[in-house]
Scaffold this active site. Sequence first.
Site, PDB file in Angstrom:
ATOM      1  N   LYS B  60       0.803  -1.221   0.000  1.00  0.00           N
ATOM      2  CA  LYS B  60       0.000   0.000   0.000  1.00  0.00           C
ATOM      3  C   LYS B  60       0.837   1.273   0.000  1.00  0.00           C
ATOM      4  O   LYS B  60       0.385   2.313  -0.486  1.00  0.00           O
ATOM      5  CB  LYS B  60      -0.918   0.011   1.221  1.00  0.00           C
ATOM      6  CG  LYS B  60      -1.978  -1.061   1.211  1.00  0.00           C
ATOM      7  CD  LYS B  60      -3.171  -0.651   0.381  1.00  0.00           C
ATOM      8  CE  LYS B  60      -4.305  -1.668   0.491  1.00  0.00           C
ATOM      9  NZ  LYS B  60      -5.471  -1.266  -0.305  1.00  0.00           N
ATOM     10  N   SER B  85      -8.902   2.519   7.828  1.00  0.00           N
ATOM     11  CA  SER B  85      -8.225   2.229   9.092  1.00  0.00           C
ATOM     12  C   SER B  85      -7.312   1.021   8.952  1.00  0.00           C
ATOM     13  O   SER B  85      -6.776   0.507   9.911  1.00  0.00           O
ATOM     14  CB  SER B  85      -9.252   1.978  10.186  1.00  0.00           C
ATOM     15  OG  SER B  85     -10.139   0.954   9.768  1.00  0.00           O
ATOM     16  N   GLY B 187     -10.193  -4.526  -3.248  1.00  0.00           N
ATOM     17  CA  GLY B 187     -10.711  -3.420  -4.055  1.00  0.00           C
ATOM     18  C   GLY B 187     -10.147  -3.429  -5.467  1.00  0.00           C
ATOM     19  O   GLY B 187     -10.753  -2.924  -6.402  1.00  0.00           O
TER      20      GLY B 187
END
Lengths: 328, 328
Positions: B60, B85, B187
């Site tokens: 990420k 989060s 996602g």
Amino acid sequence: MSHPPSAAALPEFAAVLDAAARIAPHARLTPILRDEALDALSGATLYFKAEHLQRGGAFKFRGACNAAWALPDELAARGVLTHSSGNHGAALALAAASRGIAAHVVVPDGAVRTKLALIEAAGAHVHRCAPTLAARETACVELMQTLGTTLIHPYENPQVIAGQGTVALELLHALPDLDALVVPIGGGGLAAGSALSLQALAPRCELVLAEPAGASDAAQSLRSGARVTAFTPHTICDGLRAGIGAPNFALLRAAGAGVITVDDAETRAAMRLLWQHLKQTVEPSSATVLAAVLQQRARFAGHRVGLILSGGNVDLDAIAFCARCGAG
Amino acid sequence: MSHPPSAAALPEFAAVLDAAARIAPHARLTPILRDEALDALSGATLYFKAEHLQRGGAFKFRGACNAAWALPDELAARGVLTHSSGNHGAALALAAASRGIAAHVVVPDGAVRTKLALIEAAGAHVHRCAPTLAARETACVELMQTLGTTLIHPYENPQVIAGQGTVALELLHALPDLDALVVPIGGGGLAAGSALSLQALAPRCELVLAEPAGASDAAQSLRSGARVTAFTPHTICDGLRAGIGAPNFALLRAAGAGVITVDDAETRAAMRLLWQHLKQTVEPSSATVLAAVLQQRARFAGHRVGLILSGGNVDLDAIAFCARCGAG
């Protein structure tokens, strides 16, 4: 199985360079890992040499591979032998397979199941015996006499020491200006090999040995100047229970190596930090190096510190996935 | 928070190359790991790209870093914002810190403690809200309006997708002739970015997505040709519960990506194999890729397969050291 220290038997740095060339086609160039959270915890800049990612899951493959390939053809054809049921046994089995020769491993009844599985998976001939030193030595002598096979001592063999020295060699090639190198010590193969590379390539880099408090014969030996051989180890670090070898002691004494002893609670805490932050599954013996640095923060603060993660053959049933309650 | 698919919003491979240059001073070049035991188990040759060793413990950081540094100075000065989060929140906090700008993270009450700790440790401004989608969106809109801060969507943002594409870019530079690349899908940021690099550099390399059976919206979407948005995830893979994004679906559909769904038991078994043999602490989302390969051995047999280990932020209290019974 042991032999007295002799100047002739002590390997020199040239042997480490020979070993590096000899094992290059077979051993893995292991990565050097970094983590900011562990840097912040220690106050130092830490470089972890990931030998638990070596073939067989430990640095041991380097020394065993060097010893197996250094044998003359006629000796090699008769195979190699050890009575180590730990990482050296599996490493020697893999090393022999890489040369296409036989490996014989004498295993005492009650040896750790996972390590035995590694030895068998590598195709070694496993010879079981009673769990006593006498039984192991008898079994080895019989194999040597009947088969003419060569015993490869796990840490006193000079080719093994030279092979283990290639870990520090690789690390210093990548990072020539380390201030300190922290290495776990059991029998002293990795430690003595590291001393050879450090003295040749980075004489100002401090060599620090991490030793379990429950098997602190190296600390006592180097402090008193006389090798301690009679002690009963009591530590979770199953890879560091052996007493320091004679050539290993001679090399480390000459190198002026220092020792930091760590208790098992410190080692457990360090092992957990390595799992959490560095994301590495290591065995307790490997975690002693971080435990040593965290115990003596002031000594290492602001320094560039190499740490050798020596092995990762941990029993997950006992530690990672809870066998007791079924969690995991 | 979402936006409709639009051809203009879809990043191209040039954006991945831009991202690689932009993040190079900040992101880590992660190692590629190998293990013979896992090769033997799968019948294939496996190359694990170790993104759990990326800064922040997950891939990420790449996308967040690219997005943070791609902002014009005047926008960047007002900071960046997300309501993730999970790993994206921590990654955006680290990315903002690398540029010296503020990161705002809206965190619903009840978020995982360890992930929250990572976000706070990176110096982000944490804004708590009620654990509902409405509360999170309201909090985000307020921050955007009052501070002029830029929302960085965790996987639909085109700069994020381009940044995640640098993982496959690095892997294909090292290994140009992979037969297949297996990537976890939640996602779809990592998956869509991988598709861009694969199509440009290795068009014959098959893109395979590994998806939890309990959140299989990508499999359903790609099979039916229409993006599924209404589903309730039920899986231990906390990083893969999000629904596939609109641009992500468009890119993956165009790339002809296939999906293998794995159940949580397969994922747990694969996670354990990765810990034991590869010595890597990964989170369940990462283990789906090995689970997928082991589920379909015949499909991958004899092939050279890349697998992206996406993250390693696992809660050791729950898994590695047993909190339930005190073992460990």
